[in-house]
Design an enzyme around this catalytic site. Structure first.
Site, PDB file in Angstrom:
ATOM      1  N   GLY A   1      17.706  47.933   7.555  1.00 50.07           N
ATOM      2  CA  GLY A   1      19.063  47.569   7.164  1.00 50.07           C
ATOM      3  C   GLY A   1      19.644  46.515   8.085  1.00 50.07           C
ATOM      4  O   GLY A   1      20.277  45.545   7.628  1.00 50.07           O
TER       5      GLY A   1
ATOM      6  N   PHE B   1      13.427  53.584  10.760  1.00 51.82           N
ATOM      7  CA  PHE B   1      13.025  52.307  10.177  1.00 51.82           C
ATOM      8  C   PHE B   1      13.906  51.913   8.996  1.00 51.82           C
ATOM      9  O   PHE B   1      14.035  50.725   8.691  1.00 51.82           O
ATOM     10  CB  PHE B   1      11.551  52.327   9.800  1.00 51.82           C
ATOM     11  N   ASP B   2      14.514  52.879   8.309  1.00 46.65           N
ATOM     12  CA  ASP B   2      15.529  52.531   7.321  1.00 46.65           C
ATOM     13  C   ASP B   2      16.693  51.813   7.996  1.00 46.65           C
ATOM     14  O   ASP B   2      17.197  50.802   7.501  1.00 46.65           O
ATOM     15  CB  ASP B   2      16.047  53.797   6.627  1.00 46.65           C
ATOM     16  N   VAL B   3      17.141  52.367   9.120  1.00 48.03           N
ATOM     17  CA  VAL B   3      18.250  51.753   9.849  1.00 48.03           C
ATOM     18  C   VAL B   3      17.839  50.378  10.373  1.00 48.03           C
ATOM     19  O   VAL B   3      18.592  49.404  10.280  1.00 48.03           O
ATOM     20  CB  VAL B   3      18.714  52.663  10.992  1.00 48.03           C
TER      21      VAL B   3
ATOM     22  N   ASP C   1      11.146  56.289   4.601  1.00 44.32           N
ATOM     23  CA  ASP C   1      11.097  56.150   6.050  1.00 44.32           C
ATOM     24  C   ASP C   1      10.026  57.030   6.675  1.00 44.32           C
ATOM     25  O   ASP C   1       9.279  56.584   7.550  1.00 44.32           O
ATOM     26  CB  ASP C   1      12.471  56.481   6.649  1.00 44.32           C
TER      27      ASP C   1
END
Length: 381
Positions: A171, A166-168, A138
């Site tokens: 997802g 950006f990971d969230v 991220d």
């Protein structure tokens, strides 16, 4: 099982954040999620402090509702168990380096050959093409995408966002893609490959800044807490603490001026419309600050929200949860029972007919390994 995804089996071959966050959301909605871990476990098990009962709160935050099985994919027998799980699953989700699962027979083409109905979701940093070899973290994507160039004061260094944003986001995009692919499968009987990468999620997530560049040829720069296109839309000082004021249209601005006791300001041609206020923000800001300095942030919050002016005090996370409690959002739910009970953040979506459920606490490593191995070794009915 209950929930809109009851009966959906998810083989979760992901780790860390984007994939586990996606599969936790699916589990909340009733999917049966089997978390496949290496014998060493998901890396986030070791990401501490903080901890709860010697378990990483990072891990606890994205892994409720799952069953864990530890498999060493380099072992032929364990790889065969993983392939059988993938064969039975409705959804397979993974975030290995693109192409990294092919040697275990767990890549999309292999899984599709075993069952063409499988929805197979891959999350990577930079896609499966020319960027496949680049590790995807991220923080790297925050830097590469341009987000960090937009974060911080104009005369200071770039900063990362306070979360792995950006990971969230990736997802969430994976969940959207999986649900759409399941809908397509229901209609056609065909599965498909759903690919999500952090950089693409980042570029769409930069929304107005992306559009400024793509459609307007403008490269945005850091403005601290100011907004490039709206004013007032930033923290403003009060008698005690700063208050976020987000009067984003003319009606809201007029109500703001009324409550501040300066109604004539809304009729000033320099401030009559948003474009005027944005252009003349340096003249308008001291006028607002002078009035806001007469009362505290919480007092202004009560007065302004009462007339529909968006605003809010700047709080720490405990204040955010307290505000959610005040508004009846019940932000904390408990999952598990007895010594295994863990408080966790409520699923963000509410359903009138099929509410989210919180059936299993975040699993211990290989907690369900024996029962899953037994189940996967039985003939598939």
């Amino acid at each position: 099982m209950t929930g809109p995804l009851a009966g959906v089996l998810v083989a979760d071959l992901s780790r860390v954040l984007a994939g586990p966050y996606a599969t936790m959301l699916l589990a909340d909605l009733g999917a049966e999620v089997v978390k496949v871990e290496s014998p060493q476990g998901d890396e986030t098990r070791t990401w501490m402090p903080p901890v709860r009962d010697e378990t990483s709160t990072y891990y606890l935050g994205v892994n409720r509702g799952k069953r864990s099985i530890a498999l060493d994919l380099r072992d032929d027998a364990d790889a065969a168990v993983a392939r059988e799980l993938a064969r039975r699953a409705d959804v397979v989700i993974e975030n290995f380096k693109p192409g990294g699962l092919a040697k275990y027979g767990l890549d999309y083409e292999s899984v599709r050959a075993a069952d063409p109905r499988t929805v197979y979701a891959s999350i990577s940093g930079f896609g499966s093409g020319a960027g496949a070899h680049v590790p995807g973290y991220d923080l790297m994507v925050q830097a590469i995408s341009g987000l960090m160039s937009l974060t911080g004061s104009p005369d200071g260094p770039p900063y990362r966002a306070g979360i792995s944003v950006f990971d969230v986001m990736a997802g969430n995009h994976a969940v959207i893609g999986i649900l759409a692919a399941l809908r397509h499968r229901d209609a056609t009987g065909e599965g498909q490959h759903v690919e999500v990468n952090l950089l693409s999620s980042a570029l769409t997530g930069l929304v107005n800044h992306s559009s400024a560049y793509v459609a307007g040829g403008v490269v945005p720069t850091r403005m601290g807490n100011a907004h490039p296109s709206v004013f007032p839309y930033e923290p403003l000082p009060t008698a005690d603490d700063d208050l976020i004021v987000a009067a984003a249209n003319d009606g809201q601005f007029r109500r703001l001026c009324d409550v501040l006791g300066i109604p004539g300001v809304a009729d000033d041609p320099r401030f009559a419309h948003n474009a005027d206020r944005t252009r003349n923000r340096e003249e308008l800001r001291p006028v607002l600050e002078e009035r806001l300095a007469t009362r505290g942030a919480v007092e202004w919050f009560e007065a302004l929200t009462a007339v529909g002016v968006p605003c809010g005090p700047i709080q720490s996370i405990d204040g955010g949860f307290a505000m959610a409690e005040r508004f009846g959002l019940d932000p904390v739910v408990e999952v598990g029972e007895g010594d295994r009970a863990v408080p966790t953040t409520r699923h963000p979506i509410r359903f009138s007919a099929t509410p989210a459920s919180y059936r299993l606490p975040p699993p211990e490593l290989d907690e369900h390994g024996a029962e899953l191995r037994k189940w996967l070794g039985e003939p598939d009915a």
